[in-house]
Design a protein around this motif. Structure first.
Motif, PDB file in Angstrom:
ATOM      1  N   LEU A 163       0.828  -1.195   0.000  1.00 14.86           N
ATOM      2  CA  LEU A 163       0.000   0.000   0.000  1.00 14.86           C
ATOM      3  C   LEU A 163       0.869   1.254   0.000  1.00 14.86           C
ATOM      4  CD1 LEU A 163      -2.666  -1.018   2.686  1.00 14.86           C
ATOM      5  CD2 LEU A 163      -2.920  -1.093   0.197  1.00 14.86           C
ATOM      6  N   SER A 164       0.344   2.340  -0.541  1.00 15.07           N
ATOM      7  CA  SER A 164       1.052   3.617  -0.509  1.00 15.07           C
ATOM      8  C   SER A 164       0.750   4.401   0.758  1.00 15.07           C
ATOM      9  CB  SER A 164       0.691   4.462  -1.738  1.00 15.07           C
ATOM     10  OG  SER A 164      -0.707   4.715  -1.783  1.00 15.07           O
ATOM     11  N   GLU A 165      -0.385   4.113   1.398  1.00 17.64           N
ATOM     12  CA  GLU A 165      -0.758   4.730   2.662  1.00 17.64           C
ATOM     13  C   GLU A 165      -1.812   3.866   3.334  1.00 17.64           C
ATOM     14  OE1 GLU A 165      -2.401   8.564   1.967  1.00 17.64           O
ATOM     15  OE2 GLU A 165      -4.024   7.834   0.721  1.00 17.64           O
ATOM     16  N   ALA A 166      -2.072   4.157   4.596  1.00 15.36           N
ATOM     17  CA  ALA A 166      -3.081   3.389   5.330  1.00 15.36           C
ATOM     18  C   ALA A 166      -4.442   3.553   4.667  1.00 15.36           C
ATOM     19  CB  ALA A 166      -3.144   3.858   6.778  1.00 15.36           C
ATOM     20  N   GLY A 265      -2.886  -2.143   6.372  1.00 10.84           N
ATOM     21  CA  GLY A 265      -3.786  -1.037   6.069  1.00 10.84           C
ATOM     22  C   GLY A 265      -4.035  -0.147   7.254  1.00 10.84           C
ATOM     23  N   SER A 266      -3.641  -0.598   8.455  1.00 12.36           N
ATOM     24  CA  SER A 266      -3.897   0.173   9.666  1.00 12.36           C
ATOM     25  C   SER A 266      -2.908   1.320   9.826  1.00 12.36           C
ATOM     26  CB  SER A 266      -3.814  -0.736  10.901  1.00 12.36           C
ATOM     27  OG  SER A 266      -4.825  -1.719  10.893  1.00 12.36           O
ATOM     28  N   ARG A 267      -3.398   2.387  10.433  1.00 11.33           N
ATOM     29  CA  ARG A 267      -2.543   3.486  10.917  1.00 11.33           C
ATOM     30  C   ARG A 267      -2.612   3.421  12.440  1.00 11.33           C
ATOM     31  NH1 ARG A 267      -3.601   8.889   8.106  1.00 11.33           N
ATOM     32  NH2 ARG A 267      -2.065   7.947   6.672  1.00 11.33           N
ATOM     33  N   ILE A 302       0.909   0.667   8.422  1.00 10.66           N
ATOM     34  CA  ILE A 302       1.313  -0.694   8.065  1.00 10.66           C
ATOM     35  C   ILE A 302       0.893  -0.936   6.620  1.00 10.66           C
ATOM     36  CG2 ILE A 302       1.169  -3.128   8.652  1.00 10.66           C
ATOM     37  CD1 ILE A 302       0.273  -2.329  11.453  1.00 10.66           C
ATOM     38  N   LEU A 303       1.870  -0.986   5.720  1.00 16.60           N
ATOM     39  CA  LEU A 303       1.595  -1.019   4.286  1.00 16.60           C
ATOM     40  C   LEU A 303       1.680  -2.416   3.690  1.00 16.60           C
ATOM     41  CD1 LEU A 303       3.668   2.154   3.394  1.00 16.60           C
ATOM     42  CD2 LEU A 303       1.231   2.007   3.959  1.00 16.60           C
ATOM     43  N   GLY A 304       2.293  -3.334   4.400  1.00 14.60           N
ATOM     44  CA  GLY A 304       2.419  -4.702   3.912  1.00 14.60           C
ATOM     45  C   GLY A 304       3.109  -5.550   4.947  1.00 14.60           C
ATOM     46  N   ARG A 305       3.066  -6.869   4.739  1.00 14.81           N
ATOM     47  CA  ARG A 305       3.731  -7.790   5.652  1.00 14.81           C
ATOM     48  C   ARG A 305       4.246  -8.979   4.860  1.00 14.81           C
ATOM     49  NH1 ARG A 305       1.094 -12.462   5.885  1.00 14.81           N
ATOM     50  NH2 ARG A 305       2.488 -13.250   7.491  1.00 14.81           N
TER      51      ARG A 305
END
Length: 341
Positions: A163-166, A265-267, A302-305
């Motif tokens: 992701l580029s942002e949450a 996806g969380s901030r 959190i943009l990826g795991r």
């Protein structure tokens, strides 16, 4: 510090610009997927030589369409084009990231074009003439992520988008927590006036993502900013550009405990007491000039795991440039590791 492959790069010292005649091209590659988390089985006619940079799709993707501006998580395997010997892979370490942007288009147009026409899950081969690789090495032309390894066959598999942002559902935090505001540049974190330093860890969603859940041993791709509770001064941030990549097994407890269980996806607002950060100034001693002392506050997207590799060296730090490496900036690596970086 372990070595992590970069886009079109292995350890240059391990590669040789070998001359050869005959052999095969990318059409001679025989590829077999060995399953998740394992390097593929690859064979080809040797020596493999190309007259111009080439790509070949080895396995079609069935995920989301890759689009301009996307950052994708990629695993890579590199092979000596002369004898098929392995030059290394990322499957036993940590994936790399590639951003599909104008820089990639200018430096590696063949890879740019291939990614733009495919979906997540695609696996492809890439090779370039040895003379082109040598010119880039001697001329100092930097590709995205590094230099060319020369006479090599490179296999890349796109595992996911970063992701580029949450993104997700906004959450209203309790009023007694630090305030976070967003404009141009880094987020602004304001410490509540008159409150004592926290003694308990707080991990408060500002945006609740709906992606995969982060495991305690996972690596995460993040944007983040951090300030000191004492004075609200920012000591570190990586909020724009390439995400930072780090393992939750290699960061301060406030990060590993606070982010485990959160979703991609969380901030997340992290309020970290000194005992779960780097410690007090007294405890840091000489390191107090390099690491922020006392309680800290972070905001983290959190943009990826990615799950930990089975054979990964948990004590090693990645050197792919996507994680803050300079211990003087207060990146979330443990304080005691600063001398190793």
């Amino acid at each position: 510090m372990r070595k992590t492959l970069k886009l079109s790069a292995a350890a240059v010292a391990l590669t040789l610009l070998l001359a050869g005649c005959g052999g095969g091209d990318l059409d001679s590659i025989d590829y077999e997927n060995q399953g998740e988390g394992k390097a593929p089985s690859v064979s080809f006619e040797t020596p493999l030589k190309v007259d111009e940079p080439q790509t070949r799709v080895l396995e079609e993707g069935d995920g989301d369409q890759i689009e301009e501006g996307d950052t994708v998580e990629v695993n890579a395997s590199l092979f000596n084009a002369e004898d098929q010997s392995s030059l290394g892979d990322t499957y036993s370490e940590q994936p790399i990231t590639i951003t599909v942007d104008d820089t990639l288009k200018d430096q590696l147009p063949e890879i740019y074009d291939l990614l733009m026409g495919n979906k997540v899950g695609v696996t492809f081969a890439y090779a370039q003439p040895a003379d082109d690789a040598a010119a880039k090495q001697s001329g100092g032309s930097q590709q995205q992520g590094g230099q060319s390894p020369g006479n090599a066959v490179e296999i890349y598999s796109v595992d996911s988008k970063i992701l580029s942002e949450a993104e997700g559902t906004e959450v209203t935090p309790p009023e007694d927590l630090p305030d976070v505001s967003f404009g141009e540049g880094d987020p602004q974190i304001t410490i509540p006036e008159g409150q004592d330093e926290p003694t308990d860890l707080v991990a408060q969603d500002l945006i609740e993502g709906d992606g995969e859940e982060v495991g305690a041993e996972d690596s995460v791709f993040v944007h983040y900013a951090g300030v000191r509770w004492e004075d609200g001064e920012q000591f570190d941030a990586q909020w724009t550009g390439q995400p930072a990549s780090l393992s939750l097994s290699q960061v301060v407890p406030g990060w590993s405990e606070g982010l485990a269980g959160k979703k991609v996806g969380s901030r997340v607002l992290l309020v970290v007491p000194a005992e779960k950060a780097y410690g007090t100034a007294e405890e840091l001693g000489e390191n107090a000039e390099q690491k922020p002392a006392g309680s800290l506050v972070f905001v983290v997207d959190i943009l990826g795991r990615s799950a930990p590799a089975e054979n990964a060296d948990a004590s090693a730090q990645p050197d792919d440039g996507t994680m803050p490496q300079d211990g003087n900036h207060g990146s979330p690596a443990p304080a005691e590791s600063s001398s190793d970086q």
